[in-house]
Design a protein around this motif. Structure first.
Motif, PDB file in Angstrom:
ATOM      1  N   LEU A 283       3.625  21.639  -5.843  1.00 52.72           N
ATOM      2  CA  LEU A 283       4.232  21.485  -4.528  1.00 52.72           C
ATOM      3  C   LEU A 283       3.976  20.082  -3.968  1.00 52.72           C
ATOM      4  N   TYR A 284       2.703  19.619  -4.062  1.00 58.13           N
ATOM      5  CA  TYR A 284       2.368  18.300  -3.547  1.00 58.13           C
ATOM      6  C   TYR A 284       3.097  17.199  -4.308  1.00 58.13           C
ATOM      7  N   LYS A 285       3.203  17.366  -5.628  1.00 59.81           N
ATOM      8  CA  LYS A 285       3.906  16.378  -6.449  1.00 59.81           C
ATOM      9  C   LYS A 285       5.372  16.282  -6.058  1.00 59.81           C
ATOM     10  N   LYS A 286       5.978  17.436  -5.748  1.00 57.57           N
ATOM     11  CA  LYS A 286       7.383  17.457  -5.335  1.00 57.57           C
ATOM     12  C   LYS A 286       7.560  16.745  -3.992  1.00 57.57           C
ATOM     13  N   GLN A 287       6.619  16.976  -3.082  1.00 59.58           N
ATOM     14  CA  GLN A 287       6.688  16.324  -1.778  1.00 59.58           C
ATOM     15  C   GLN A 287       6.539  14.813  -1.910  1.00 59.58           C
ATOM     16  N   ILE A 288       5.593  14.400  -2.767  1.00 66.41           N
ATOM     17  CA  ILE A 288       5.374  12.966  -2.991  1.00 66.41           C
ATOM     18  C   ILE A 288       6.626  12.317  -3.570  1.00 66.41           C
ATOM     19  N   LYS A 289       7.227  12.968  -4.564  1.00 64.08           N
ATOM     20  CA  LYS A 289       8.439  12.454  -5.202  1.00 64.08           C
ATOM     21  C   LYS A 289       9.591  12.407  -4.220  1.00 64.08           C
ATOM     22  N   PHE A 290       9.749  13.463  -3.412  1.00 63.69           N
ATOM     23  CA  PHE A 290      10.835  13.547  -2.440  1.00 63.69           C
ATOM     24  C   PHE A 290      10.740  12.424  -1.403  1.00 63.69           C
ATOM     25  N   ASN A 291       9.497  12.059  -1.025  1.00 61.35           N
ATOM     26  CA  ASN A 291       9.294  11.026  -0.006  1.00 61.35           C
ATOM     27  C   ASN A 291       9.117   9.625  -0.593  1.00 61.35           C
ATOM     28  N   ASN A 292       9.347   9.501  -1.919  1.00 61.59           N
ATOM     29  CA  ASN A 292       9.272   8.195  -2.602  1.00 61.59           C
ATOM     30  C   ASN A 292       7.925   7.493  -2.377  1.00 61.59           C
ATOM     31  N   LEU A 293       6.847   8.265  -2.494  1.00 63.89           N
ATOM     32  CA  LEU A 293       5.512   7.707  -2.320  1.00 63.89           C
ATOM     33  C   LEU A 293       4.912   7.300  -3.661  1.00 63.89           C
ATOM     34  N   GLU A 294       4.104   6.253  -3.631  1.00 62.57           N
ATOM     35  CA  GLU A 294       3.436   5.792  -4.839  1.00 62.57           C
ATOM     36  C   GLU A 294       2.016   6.361  -4.887  1.00 62.57           C
ATOM     37  N   VAL A 295       1.571   6.728  -6.091  1.00 62.29           N
ATOM     38  CA  VAL A 295       0.219   7.243  -6.286  1.00 62.29           C
ATOM     39  C   VAL A 295      -0.557   6.281  -7.171  1.00 62.29           C
ATOM     40  N   GLU A 296      -1.714   5.833  -6.691  1.00 62.77           N
ATOM     41  CA  GLU A 296      -2.579   4.950  -7.463  1.00 62.77           C
ATOM     42  C   GLU A 296      -3.859   5.704  -7.800  1.00 62.77           C
ATOM     43  N   SER A 297      -4.181   5.842  -9.073  1.00 63.97           N
ATOM     44  CA  SER A 297      -5.417   6.515  -9.503  1.00 63.97           C
ATOM     45  C   SER A 297      -6.504   5.466  -9.692  1.00 63.97           C
ATOM     46  N   ASP A 298      -7.411   5.391  -8.732  1.00 56.89           N
ATOM     47  CA  ASP A 298      -8.460   4.380  -8.768  1.00 56.89           C
ATOM     48  C   ASP A 298      -9.609   4.837  -7.870  1.00 56.89           C
ATOM     49  N   GLU A 299     -10.764   4.208  -8.012  1.00 55.22           N
ATOM     50  CA  GLU A 299     -11.920   4.553  -7.187  1.00 55.22           C
ATOM     51  C   GLU A 299     -12.097   3.516  -6.089  1.00 55.22           C
ATOM     52  N   VAL A 300     -12.142   3.964  -4.852  1.00 54.60           N
ATOM     53  CA  VAL A 300     -12.338   3.057  -3.719  1.00 54.60           C
ATOM     54  C   VAL A 300     -13.809   2.688  -3.623  1.00 54.60           C
ATOM     55  N   LEU A 301     -14.070   1.380  -3.568  1.00 53.41           N
ATOM     56  CA  LEU A 301     -15.451   0.898  -3.477  1.00 53.41           C
ATOM     57  C   LEU A 301     -15.847   0.577  -2.044  1.00 53.41           C
ATOM     58  N   SER A 302     -14.890   0.061  -1.261  1.00 52.53           N
ATOM     59  CA  SER A 302     -15.232  -0.302   0.116  1.00 52.53           C
ATOM     60  C   SER A 302     -13.973  -0.375   0.982  1.00 52.53           C
ATOM     61  N   ILE A 303     -14.206  -0.200   2.296  1.00 54.76           N
ATOM     62  CA  ILE A 303     -13.142  -0.357   3.289  1.00 54.76           C
ATOM     63  C   ILE A 303     -13.662  -1.267   4.390  1.00 54.76           C
ATOM     64  N   GLU A 304     -12.868  -2.275   4.746  1.00 55.46           N
ATOM     65  CA  GLU A 304     -13.224  -3.182   5.833  1.00 55.46           C
ATOM     66  C   GLU A 304     -12.054  -3.269   6.806  1.00 55.46           C
ATOM     67  N   LYS A 305     -12.339  -3.649   8.036  1.00 54.92           N
ATOM     68  CA  LYS A 305     -11.276  -3.850   9.011  1.00 54.92           C
ATOM     69  C   LYS A 305     -11.402  -5.244   9.608  1.00 54.92           C
ATOM     70  N   LYS A 306     -10.285  -5.982   9.541  1.00 54.37           N
ATOM     71  CA  LYS A 306     -10.273  -7.349  10.049  1.00 54.37           C
ATOM     72  C   LYS A 306      -8.884  -7.653  10.593  1.00 54.37           C
ATOM     73  N   ASP A 307      -8.854  -8.202  11.793  1.00 54.19           N
ATOM     74  CA  ASP A 307      -7.579  -8.551  12.431  1.00 54.19           C
ATOM     75  C   ASP A 307      -6.625  -7.365  12.469  1.00 54.19           C
ATOM     76  N   GLN A 308      -7.151  -6.216  12.872  1.00 57.16           N
ATOM     77  CA  GLN A 308      -6.375  -4.980  13.036  1.00 57.16           C
ATOM     78  C   GLN A 308      -5.848  -4.392  11.723  1.00 57.16           C
ATOM     79  N   LEU A 309      -6.278  -4.955  10.603  1.00 54.54           N
ATOM     80  CA  LEU A 309      -5.849  -4.439   9.296  1.00 54.54           C
ATOM     81  C   LEU A 309      -7.048  -3.944   8.493  1.00 54.54           C
ATOM     82  N   PHE A 310      -6.851  -2.835   7.810  1.00 58.48           N
ATOM     83  CA  PHE A 310      -7.863  -2.324   6.895  1.00 58.48           C
ATOM     84  C   PHE A 310      -7.650  -2.947   5.525  1.00 58.48           C
ATOM     85  N   LYS A 311      -8.746  -3.342   4.889  1.00 59.33           N
ATOM     86  CA  LYS A 311      -8.689  -3.873   3.529  1.00 59.33           C
ATOM     87  C   LYS A 311      -9.500  -2.953   2.622  1.00 59.33           C
ATOM     88  N   ILE A 312      -8.833  -2.424   1.612  1.00 60.25           N
ATOM     89  CA  ILE A 312      -9.456  -1.468   0.699  1.00 60.25           C
ATOM     90  C   ILE A 312      -9.629  -2.128  -0.668  1.00 60.25           C
TER      91      ILE A 312
END
Length: 215
Positions: A1-30
């Motif tokens: 079901l989730y895969k169908k929703q992702i495909k229907f909404n033209n979303l991209e999926v990236e398989s990776d491990e997040v190491l850090s999140i920062e916020k600078k100038d109103q933007l998040f950098k992952i």
């Protein structure tokens, strides 16, 4: 079901491990493990939590072969942990298993009184306190669990076809840094009305949050 929703909404999926999140100038950098960087105006953390392990002989060897962190089985089984998760799993298992043992390390359990009363009335469930799990054994699948009575130091063996570990969870929040406030367990503290953390634009959902129930 989730895969169908992702495909229907033209979303991209990236398989990776997040190491850090920062916020600078109103933007998040992952930043991720594969050295990729992403920018976003908002972020939703839904990294979940990992089940805590008891780190005894046989646990890793028989994981998926009778050792589980999600309750569903057949035959006599043992649940390790005397908190609400352990008691609720035992109650669930009692509908499918012939006999359920709850093994609790201390002489008292931490489950709510309501859960304790439900377990005490269930003839399929046996509570064993002062039980320190020593090892899990079997051939192809789990056949037994050995525990030591903390008071008498006597070793005892239970013949079971499954061992369900319910000793809590470890939230996957190490990458969050100081953008979110964490409790003593490392769970994210959030606004229950909006799911927003202390940082504007940073939201969290699921088992990584402060919540009484997991999974």
């Amino acid at each position: 079901l989730y895969k169908k929703q992702i495909k229907f909404n033209n979303l991209e999926v990236e398989s990776d491990e997040v190491l850090s999140i920062e916020k600078k100038d109103q933007l998040f950098k992952i930043k991720t493990k594969s050295s990729k960087e992403y920018e976003a105006i908002s972020v939703i953390i839904a990294s979940g939590a990992q089940s805590r392990k008891i780190n005894v002989e046989g646990e890793e060897e028989f994981e998926g072969k009778g050792v589980s962190y999600c309750a569903l089985c057949d035959g006599p089984v043992a649940v390790v942990g005397g908190g609400n998760n352990g008691f609720e799993s035992a109650l669930f298992l009692s509908d499918y298993a012939k006999h359920v043992y709850i093994l609790e390390y201390s002489d008292k359990v931490n489950a709510d009184l309501e859960n304790q009363e439900l377990v005490s009335k269930n003839k399929n469930i046996e509570l064993i306190t002062n039980a320190k799990v020593q090892k899990i054994e079997g051939k192809i699948f789990v056949n037994s669990v050995t525990y030591q009575d903390v008071k008498s130091q006597e070793e005892k063996v239970l013949e079971v076809s499954g061992v369900f570990v319910e000793v809590g969870y470890i939230p996957s929040t190490g990458f969050v840094g100081d953008l979110a406030e964490l409790n003593e367990k490392g769970e994210i503290i959030f606004d229950p009305k909006t799911l927003e953390t202390k940082t504007k634009g940073l939201f969290s959902a699921g088992d990584c949050n402060v919540s009484k129930y997991k999974q």
